[in-house]
Design a protein around this motif. Structure first.
Motif, PDB file in Angstrom:
ATOM      1  N   ALA A 295       0.828  -1.207   0.000  1.00 26.10           N
ATOM      2  CA  ALA A 295       0.000   0.000   0.000  1.00 26.10           C
ATOM      3  C   ALA A 295       0.862   1.257   0.000  1.00 26.10           C
ATOM      4  O   ALA A 295       0.592   2.215  -0.738  1.00 26.10           O
ATOM      5  N   ILE A 296       1.921   1.263   0.810  1.00 26.09           N
ATOM      6  CA  ILE A 296       2.823   2.416   0.894  1.00 26.09           C
ATOM      7  C   ILE A 296       3.495   2.690  -0.449  1.00 26.09           C
ATOM      8  O   ILE A 296       3.789   3.833  -0.804  1.00 26.09           O
ATOM      9  N   SER A 297       3.719   1.636  -1.238  1.00 25.56           N
ATOM     10  CA  SER A 297       4.390   1.818  -2.528  1.00 25.56           C
ATOM     11  C   SER A 297       3.593   2.739  -3.449  1.00 25.56           C
ATOM     12  O   SER A 297       4.160   3.451  -4.278  1.00 25.56           O
ATOM     13  N   PHE A 298       2.260   2.748  -3.312  1.00 27.23           N
ATOM     14  CA  PHE A 298       1.418   3.653  -4.107  1.00 27.23           C
ATOM     15  C   PHE A 298       1.474   5.071  -3.545  1.00 27.23           C
ATOM     16  O   PHE A 298       1.471   6.049  -4.300  1.00 27.23           O
ATOM     17  N   VAL A 312      11.755   3.421  -5.782  1.00 30.45           N
ATOM     18  CA  VAL A 312      11.427   3.245  -4.364  1.00 30.45           C
ATOM     19  C   VAL A 312      10.096   2.509  -4.222  1.00 30.45           C
ATOM     20  O   VAL A 312       9.963   1.579  -3.414  1.00 30.45           O
ATOM     21  N   GLY A 313       9.104   2.917  -5.024  1.00 26.95           N
ATOM     22  CA  GLY A 313       7.807   2.247  -4.986  1.00 26.95           C
ATOM     23  C   GLY A 313       7.916   0.782  -5.359  1.00 26.95           C
ATOM     24  O   GLY A 313       7.300  -0.084  -4.720  1.00 26.95           O
ATOM     25  N   MET A 314       8.704   0.480  -6.388  1.00 31.99           N
ATOM     26  CA  MET A 314       8.893  -0.910  -6.803  1.00 31.99           C
ATOM     27  C   MET A 314       9.556  -1.727  -5.697  1.00 31.99           C
ATOM     28  O   MET A 314       9.210  -2.897  -5.467  1.00 31.99           O
ATOM     29  N   LEU A 315      10.506  -1.132  -4.983  1.00 27.82           N
ATOM     30  CA  LEU A 315      11.177  -1.834  -3.885  1.00 27.82           C
ATOM     31  C   LEU A 315      10.192  -2.142  -2.756  1.00 27.82           C
ATOM     32  O   LEU A 315      10.174  -3.257  -2.222  1.00 27.82           O
ATOM     33  N   PHE A 316       9.369  -1.142  -2.378  1.00 27.63           N
ATOM     34  CA  PHE A 316       8.361  -1.364  -1.339  1.00 27.63           C
ATOM     35  C   PHE A 316       7.407  -2.475  -1.751  1.00 27.63           C
ATOM     36  O   PHE A 316       7.065  -3.358  -0.953  1.00 27.63           O
ATOM     37  N   MET A 317       6.934  -2.427  -3.003  1.00 23.40           N
ATOM     38  CA  MET A 317       5.987  -3.428  -3.478  1.00 23.40           C
ATOM     39  C   MET A 317       6.608  -4.820  -3.459  1.00 23.40           C
ATOM     40  O   MET A 317       5.990  -5.798  -3.008  1.00 23.40           O
ATOM     41  N   THR A 318       7.834  -4.930  -3.938  1.00 23.30           N
ATOM     42  CA  THR A 318       8.490  -6.238  -4.030  1.00 23.30           C
ATOM     43  C   THR A 318       8.723  -6.847  -2.661  1.00 23.30           C
ATOM     44  O   THR A 318       8.468  -8.042  -2.441  1.00 23.30           O
ATOM     45  N   ILE A 319       9.209  -6.038  -1.714  1.00 23.64           N
ATOM     46  CA  ILE A 319       9.434  -6.548  -0.357  1.00 23.64           C
ATOM     47  C   ILE A 319       8.102  -6.957   0.272  1.00 23.64           C
ATOM     48  O   ILE A 319       7.994  -8.005   0.921  1.00 23.64           O
ATOM     49  N   GLY A 320       7.072  -6.133   0.061  1.00 26.16           N
ATOM     50  CA  GLY A 320       5.754  -6.479   0.582  1.00 26.16           C
ATOM     51  C   GLY A 320       5.230  -7.776   0.003  1.00 26.16           C
ATOM     52  O   GLY A 320       4.681  -8.627   0.726  1.00 26.16           O
ATOM     53  N   GLU A 321       5.414  -7.946  -1.293  1.00 26.44           N
ATOM     54  CA  GLU A 321       4.991  -9.183  -1.954  1.00 26.44           C
ATOM     55  C   GLU A 321       5.724 -10.386  -1.394  1.00 26.44           C
ATOM     56  O   GLU A 321       5.127 -11.435  -1.128  1.00 26.44           O
ATOM     57  N   MET A 322       7.039 -10.241  -1.209  1.00 23.43           N
ATOM     58  CA  MET A 322       7.852 -11.350  -0.718  1.00 23.43           C
ATOM     59  C   MET A 322       7.441 -11.786   0.683  1.00 23.43           C
ATOM     60  O   MET A 322       7.614 -12.954   1.054  1.00 23.43           O
TER      61      MET A 322
END
Length: 410
Positions: A295-298, A312-322
């Protein structure tokens, strides 16, 4: 220093059973072979001459077939077992992928796509139950993560090889290769895995299984997963449009940004999961963390116009997904012990199929009506709602005073 990091990375894969590795290898072949899927829109427009509106409806049948396949797969797992279900799905998919090149009319292609996905996605709940059968309880989350790595690698390799096949043999070659790889995966399953290999992990039969639709806490969890899936898939439908239209990135840079996701998952997911397993956090607490990061990635994208915010958004999303996917899967597998595992894991799969049916189209409609910025705020809000639902779920489970394992998973 490098050797220490490398040793730590290798150790994160240790203690996984041979059968789990074989299951991951079979899954990789199967997912690498489904090359038709990434090129489906191009095939339907360029080769078959359908309009974008018609393609949209055909893709709706794709999603409906996925939902039906997950449901049928769960029922089959509960009646004939995960081994026979996976084998039947792979071998029948091989035939159907080859036949899918022959329908030419709109409705025949809709029916063909629906049938292919119904059979192919029956594999999904079966493989989840197989993980539970073949893996040690203490390694279940990492076993799930290994299967996810196989899926991600397969989806990365498939389009690359598929593009070469189209260039040399046309779309017809793509359907044949899809069929052959599914058939090979089925043969490998018959040859390398056998139900007897799961006997060490066979649990006492639940003589009074709870119906999944009567398990209200689990339904609450599924609702949260639908919301999570809804915001997650925006990165693979509406987000590329944002990169192109707002930040004017060329296709090569967009591909590079999306490629970072798969690369980081391959490089970091298993060590990250092993590290988080050593912490005193429960599975659902980790799901909240992962959902919040996505959510923060958006939100990051709306806070600044700096192009680096995309990374930065892609990094947040990827870590969240993992974090979110493996631990949500672990919770679902553990909760499934209360009832029929096939039905429970089918509903887990259906949650993400529903996200695909409604998420892509809804995201496009929101952008068309309100623009990117407000759409991203809506995604943040949905992510917060998903986190709130899981917090509510934790409170409900604590009141139930249900003990799932010696390691807390609430």
């Amino acid at each position: 220093m490098f050797q220490k990091i490398f040793r730590s990375y290798i150790n994160s894969f240790s203690d996984l059973r041979r059968e789990v590795w074989l299951l991951a290898f079979i899954t990789f072949i199967n997912r690498a072979g489904t090359m038709v899927i990434p090129f489906l829109s191009l095939y339907l427009t360029k080769s078959r001459g359908f309009s974008l509106e018609e393609v949209g409806w055909i893709l709706t049948f794709f999603g409906l077939g996925s939902v039906a396949g997950s449901w049928v797969g769960g029922k089959l797992v509960d009646s004939i077992g995960h081994y026979k279900t996976m084998t039947a799905s792979l071998l029948l998919s091989a035939v159907l992928f080859v036949l899918l090149q022959f329908p030419v009319s709109f409705w025949s292609i809709c029916a063909g796509i629906f049938l292919v996905m119904l059979v192919a996605d029956a594999f999904r709940p079966a493989v989840f139950v197989a993980i539970s059968a073949y893996s040690k309880p203490e390694n279940r989350t990492r076993s799930v993560t290994l299967i996810r790595l196989a899926i991600n690698l397969g989806f990365s390799a498939g389009p690359a090889v598929g593009g070469l096949i189209i260039a040399n043999s046309g779309y017809s070659g793509l359907f044949w290769v899809d069929g052959i790889t599914c058939f090979l995966a089925g043969l490998l399953l018959l040859k390398l895995l056998h139900p007897k290999k799961a006997k060490e992990n066979v649990k006492e039969v639940n003589l009074n299984p709870q119906a999944v639709l009567n398990d209200k806490p689990y339904l609450l969890f599924i609702g949260a997963m639908i919301l999570f899936g809804f915001i997650f898939i925006q990165y693979f439908s509406t987000m590329p449009l944002y990169y192109s239209e707002v930040h004017l990135l060329p296709e090569s840079d967009i591909g590079l940004l999306l490629g970072i996701n798969g690369f980081l998952i391959f490089l970091l997911e298993m060590p990250l999961i092993k590290y988080m397993e050593t912490k005193n956090s429960s599975a659902l607490q980790n799901v909240i963390l992962g959902t919040f990061l996505v959510a923060i990635s958006f939100l990051v994208l709306n806070l600044t116009g700096w192009i680096g915010a995309l990374l930065v958004g892609m990094l947040f999303m990827t870590i969240g997904e993992m974090i979110a996917f493996p631990f949500s899967n672990t919770f679902a597998l553990k909760r499934a012990e209360r009832g029929k595992q096939g039905s429970y894991m089918a509903l887990y799969s259906i949650a993400f199929s529903i996200s695909h049916i409604f998420g892509h189209n809804s995201g496009m409609q929101l952008i068309g009506e309100f623009g990117f910025n407000l759409t991203w705020y809506i995604m943040v809000f949905l992510g917060v709602v998903a986190c709130a639902l899981i917090l509510w779920l934790i409170r409900i489970l604590k009141k139930e005073a249900v003990s799932y394992s010696s390691t807390p998973i609430l």
